[in-house]
Write a protein that holds these residues in place. Structure first.
Motif, mmCIF file in Angstrom:
data_model
loop_
_atom_site.group_PDB
_atom_site.id
_atom_site.type_symbol
_atom_site.label_atom_id
_atom_site.label_comp_id
_atom_site.label_asym_id
_atom_site.label_seq_id
_atom_site.Cartn_x
_atom_site.Cartn_y
_atom_site.Cartn_z
ATOM 1 N N CYS A 118 96.810 82.782 85.525
ATOM 2 C CA CYS A 118 96.411 83.299 83.673
ATOM 3 C C CYS A 118 96.730 84.888 84.705
ATOM 4 O O CYS A 118 95.910 85.565 85.885
ATOM 5 C CB CYS A 118 95.314 83.163 83.543
ATOM 6 N N HIS A 119 97.056 85.647 82.812
ATOM 7 C CA HIS A 119 96.940 87.025 83.259
ATOM 8 C C HIS A 119 95.361 87.185 83.077
ATOM 9 O O HIS A 119 95.005 87.559 83.639
ATOM 10 C CB HIS A 119 97.970 87.631 82.243
ATOM 11 N N ASP A 120 95.076 87.024 81.583
ATOM 12 C CA ASP A 120 93.686 87.213 80.429
ATOM 13 C C ASP A 120 93.692 85.651 80.378
ATOM 14 O O ASP A 120 94.487 85.005 80.414
ATOM 15 C CB ASP A 120 94.092 87.528 80.202
ATOM 16 N N MET A 121 91.541 85.872 80.568
ATOM 17 C CA MET A 121 91.227 84.696 79.742
ATOM 18 C C MET A 121 90.179 84.813 79.060
ATOM 19 O O MET A 121 89.561 85.574 79.142
ATOM 20 C CB MET A 121 90.984 84.091 80.924
ATOM 21 N N GLY A 122 90.729 84.236 77.676
ATOM 22 C CA GLY A 122 90.196 84.352 76.721
ATOM 23 C C GLY A 122 88.955 83.704 76.056
ATOM 24 O O GLY A 122 89.233 81.968 75.897
ATOM 25 N N VAL A 123 88.022 83.509 76.226
ATOM 26 C CA VAL A 123 86.869 82.171 76.064
ATOM 27 C C VAL A 123 86.123 83.348 74.404
ATOM 28 O O VAL A 123 86.110 84.184 74.539
ATOM 29 C CB VAL A 123 86.103 83.081 77.106
ATOM 30 N N ILE A 124 85.951 81.896 74.559
ATOM 31 C CA ILE A 124 84.363 81.977 72.711
ATOM 32 C C ILE A 124 83.544 80.894 73.009
ATOM 33 O O ILE A 124 83.794 79.961 73.841
ATOM 34 C CB ILE A 124 85.384 81.617 71.621
ATOM 35 N N LEU A 125 82.145 82.082 73.135
ATOM 36 C CA LEU A 125 81.020 80.649 73.787
ATOM 37 C C LEU A 125 80.430 79.861 72.400
ATOM 38 O O LEU A 125 80.980 79.796 71.221
ATOM 39 C CB LEU A 125 79.953 81.674 74.240
ATOM 40 N N GLY A 126 78.910 80.247 71.590
ATOM 41 C CA GLY A 126 78.417 79.754 71.233
ATOM 42 C C GLY A 126 78.708 78.196 70.810
ATOM 43 O O GLY A 126 78.865 77.298 71.877
ATOM 44 N N SER A 127 79.017 77.696 69.294
ATOM 45 C CA SER A 127 78.692 76.631 69.287
ATOM 46 C C SER A 127 80.132 75.869 69.170
ATOM 47 O O SER A 127 80.984 74.571 69.438
ATOM 48 C CB SER A 127 78.654 76.264 68.136
ATOM 49 N N VAL A 128 81.572 76.484 70.382
ATOM 50 C CA VAL A 128 82.864 76.581 70.081
ATOM 51 C C VAL A 128 83.478 75.910 71.056
ATOM 52 O O VAL A 128 84.309 75.096 71.698
ATOM 53 C CB VAL A 128 83.746 77.790 69.603
ATOM 54 N N ASN A 129 83.034 77.084 72.527
ATOM 55 C CA ASN A 129 82.932 76.593 73.635
ATOM 56 C C ASN A 129 84.681 76.783 73.840
ATOM 57 O O ASN A 129 85.250 75.635 74.759
ATOM 58 C CB ASN A 129 81.735 75.846 74.283
ATOM 59 N N ARG A 130 85.307 77.417 74.181
ATOM 60 C CA ARG A 130 86.951 76.973 74.447
ATOM 61 C C ARG A 130 86.930 78.303 75.594
ATOM 62 O O ARG A 130 86.719 79.787 74.976
ATOM 63 C CB ARG A 130 87.395 77.411 72.888
ATOM 64 N N ALA A 131 88.182 78.717 75.718
ATOM 65 C CA ALA A 131 88.627 78.988 76.542
ATOM 66 C C ALA A 131 90.179 79.193 76.891
ATOM 67 O O ALA A 131 90.658 77.931 76.764
ATOM 68 C CB ALA A 131 88.461 79.431 78.393
ATOM 69 N N ALA A 132 91.133 80.373 76.749
ATOM 70 C CA ALA A 132 92.490 80.168 76.881
ATOM 71 C C ALA A 132 93.092 80.646 77.831
ATOM 72 O O ALA A 132 92.684 82.512 77.718
ATOM 73 C CB ALA A 132 93.048 80.453 75.424
ATOM 74 N N CYS A 133 93.823 80.485 78.466
ATOM 75 C CA CYS A 133 95.180 80.907 79.495
ATOM 76 C C CYS A 133 95.851 81.527 79.427
ATOM 77 O O CYS A 133 96.620 80.629 78.814
ATOM 78 C CB CYS A 133 94.540 80.096 81.245
ATOM 79 N N ALA A 134 96.129 83.105 79.234
ATOM 80 C CA ALA A 134 97.759 83.389 78.632
ATOM 81 C C ALA A 134 97.775 83.492 80.582
ATOM 82 O O ALA A 134 97.969 84.323 80.470
ATOM 83 C CB ALA A 134 96.853 84.750 78.574
ATOM 84 N N GLY A 135 98.934 82.297 81.062
ATOM 85 C CA GLY A 135 99.476 82.369 81.754
ATOM 86 C C GLY A 135 101.472 81.990 81.905
ATOM 87 O O GLY A 135 101.863 82.296 80.467
ATOM 88 N N ASN A 136 101.465 82.425 82.789
ATOM 89 C CA ASN A 136 102.732 81.794 83.327
ATOM 90 C C ASN A 136 103.277 80.173 83.675
ATOM 91 O O ASN A 136 102.554 79.721 84.355
ATOM 92 C CB ASN A 136 103.594 82.550 84.389
ATOM 93 N N PRO A 137 103.770 79.180 82.940
ATOM 94 C CA PRO A 137 104.901 79.575 81.960
ATOM 95 C C PRO A 137 104.307 79.307 80.394
ATOM 96 O O PRO A 137 104.945 79.704 79.354
ATOM 97 C CB PRO A 137 106.406 78.284 82.090
ATOM 98 N N GLY A 138 102.693 78.743 80.178
ATOM 99 C CA GLY A 138 102.453 79.006 78.932
ATOM 100 C C GLY A 138 100.703 78.598 79.192
ATOM 101 O O GLY A 138 100.136 79.715 79.785
ATOM 102 N N VAL A 139 100.240 78.783 78.043
ATOM 103 C CA VAL A 139 99.020 79.024 77.866
ATOM 104 C C VAL A 139 98.555 77.525 77.885
ATOM 105 O O VAL A 139 98.295 76.655 77.737
ATOM 106 C CB VAL A 139 98.748 79.452 76.700
#
Length: 499
Positions: free
Chosen positions: A264-285
């Protein structure tokens, strides 16, 4: 150990209609015009400037130092702004946005200085081998000398990873921990767990090649594919005891590709009631359910047209839209030219500038399906390094608004409430830093500079200019009027609540 139910800090909903802000004597810098043109609804209200050099050794002009000192990322706690640098970090009081004041500049020469904050703790990424795990006033890049590692089993003193600082006393900032990590720390994502009285940090590595001397800077960098994100735990009662407590696999691309997500280059996170993380990575997300913060569960992987190496990921504050970007040309090349312009070297298999090289992509947060895109509307010159670099989403209850900082294309606010019809609301686009001149007819093409990051925080846009310092802007536009959510802190890679 699993984290339980988490509590979150108080929100304040305010009505923003052309905020009145004191300008402060001399707060608006004279170089706003003519070399920093902007739309009429962008208003520069303040600045805290500290020059940064991006050329590194050897010095190229009077006052230059033989290492990189550029300004990098931002983090916010209350009225305090932390600005990272390749040679340390700044602590800035922005209680009066029209007159921000640098309270401290702590020197710690080591790249790249990505920062996070929680209370009195500042977290800082070190993404290349350093000879010691302590801060230095001058460059200490490289592996420790063989003598530092002998006789066996004497420990080596080298380091790359995450540094943790206590800034409670700005006259005596303390490095309280240096957490070594496999392949270092290029960026990190702050994941607060206040009920657990701790902060977790999801670490994104600086590279995945085999280390020449495994074990020196962590455990073992296993080489490509790395396929994991490490988790650092920082106990708030004892931050000096911070340590790696685990890791999670980054998953793989859908069939028929099937490749593992390397890093991952960056990891975008949302907490609260959603609780998700997204890895902006190589070769995909890759996207995860992080209801259990220590054990993210892989949900799906996705990609965008022509992109093979993502840079940034961010969530709308309700988690419905995942915003993805990349960095063609590595951030040092001009990749925001007029579409169809020849480029060298080729990028993403193309020898000409494409729309996709200057595009931000909007995906459905639940499925990963591409639902819209925004192409940078102002072509940049061959003398301007440019990609859509770092960004965040305005915490607005009814609209989706993106603020991005994109090197020498500057800063802009984009409305993507309808992702299929996103449009630019406001912008600042500086002139090239180093165009051709009579003294340098050829110019130094791709001279690095411009905006590393631009973020929305509590009614203002904060711009981190690599070579100049911090600027603060106000936007007067219908899109930002009405109720907005005021935050008590912000690490821009983390939505610490959901709306």
């Amino acid at each position: 150990m699993k984290s339980g139910k988490r509590t979150y800090l108080t929100l304040i909903v305010a009505v923003v209609i052309g905020l009145a802000v004191p300008t402060g004597a001399g707060a608006v810098p004279p170089d706003d015009t003519p070399d920093r043109p902007h739309s009429q609804n962008m208003h520069l209200i303040g600045s805290s400037l500290r020059a940064g050099a991006v050329t590194g050794p050897p010095p190229v002009g009077p006052g230059d130092v033989p290492w990189d000192t550029r300004n990098t990322d931002l983090a916010f706690w209350g009225d305090t702004v932390i600005q990272g640098r390749y040679d340390g970090f700044r602590v800035i009081d922005a209680q009066e946005p029209g007159d921000p004041v640098e309270l401290a500049f702590f020197t710690c020469v080591s790249p790249q200085g990505d920062v996070g904050v929680y209370g009195n703790l500042v977290f800082r990424s070190v993404d290349s081998p350093q000879r010691t795990d302590q801060c230095a006033q001058e460059a200490q890049s490289g592996n420790p000398a063989d003598a530092d590692c002998a006789p066996v089993p004497a420990p080596c003193t080298g380091f790359e990873g995450i540094q943790i600082f206590d800034i409670a006393d700005l006259n005596n900032i303390q490095l309280v921990a240096s957490v070594p990590l496999d392949c270092g720390s290029h960026t990190h994502t702050v994941v607060p767990d206040p009920e657990g009285e701790r902060v977790l940090i999801y670490n994104s590595v600086s590279g995945a090649g085999l280390q020449a001397n495994p074990g020196k800077y962590g455990n073992q960098c296993p080489g490509t594919p790395f396929n994991r994100e490490d988790i650092v735990e920082v106990p708030l009662a004892d931050p000096a005891s911070a340590s790696v407590i685990g890791s999670f696999s980054l998953g793989q691309m859908p069939a028929p590709d099937g490749r593992l997500i390397n890093t991952c280059h960056d990891m975008g996170v949302i907490l609260g009631s959603v609780n998700r993380a997204a890895c902006a990575g190589n070769p995909g997300v890759s996207v995860f359910d992080i209801s259990d913060l220590e054990n993210p569960a892989f949900l799906y992987a996705t990609t965008s047209p022509t992109v093979t190496n993502f840079h940034s990921a961010a969530w709308s504050w309700d988690g419905s839209v995942l915003v993805l970007g990349w960095e063609p040309g590595g951030g040092t090349q001009p990749r925001c030219l007029e579409t169809g312009t020849p480029i060298s070297p080729p990028t993403a298999g193309s020898s000409v500038q494409t729309d996709e090289m200057k595009t931000i992509f909007f995906h459905d947060g639940a499925t990963g399906k591409l639902i819209g895109r925004h192409v940078l509307p102002r072509p940049q010159s061959v003398y301007e390094n440019c990609t859509i670099h770092n960004y965040n989403i305005v915490p607005h209850p009814t609209r989706n608004l993106l603020v991005h900082g994109s090197y020498q294309s500057g800063t802009a606010l984009v409305d993507f409430t309808d992702p299929a019809n996103a449009y630019e609301v406001a912008w600042m686009d500086p002139d090239p830093l180093d165009p051709p001149s009579e003294t340098s007819p050829g110019g130094r093409t791709n001279f690095r500079g411009g905006d590393w990051s631009s973020y929305w925080y509590n009614g203002f846009i904060y711009e981190s200019d690599t070579r100049r310092g911090l600027y603060i802007w106000r936007v007067s536009a219908p899109e930002v009027r009405g109720p907005v959510v005021m935050l008590d802190h912000l690490n821009p890679q983390t939505n610490h609540l959901s709306l």
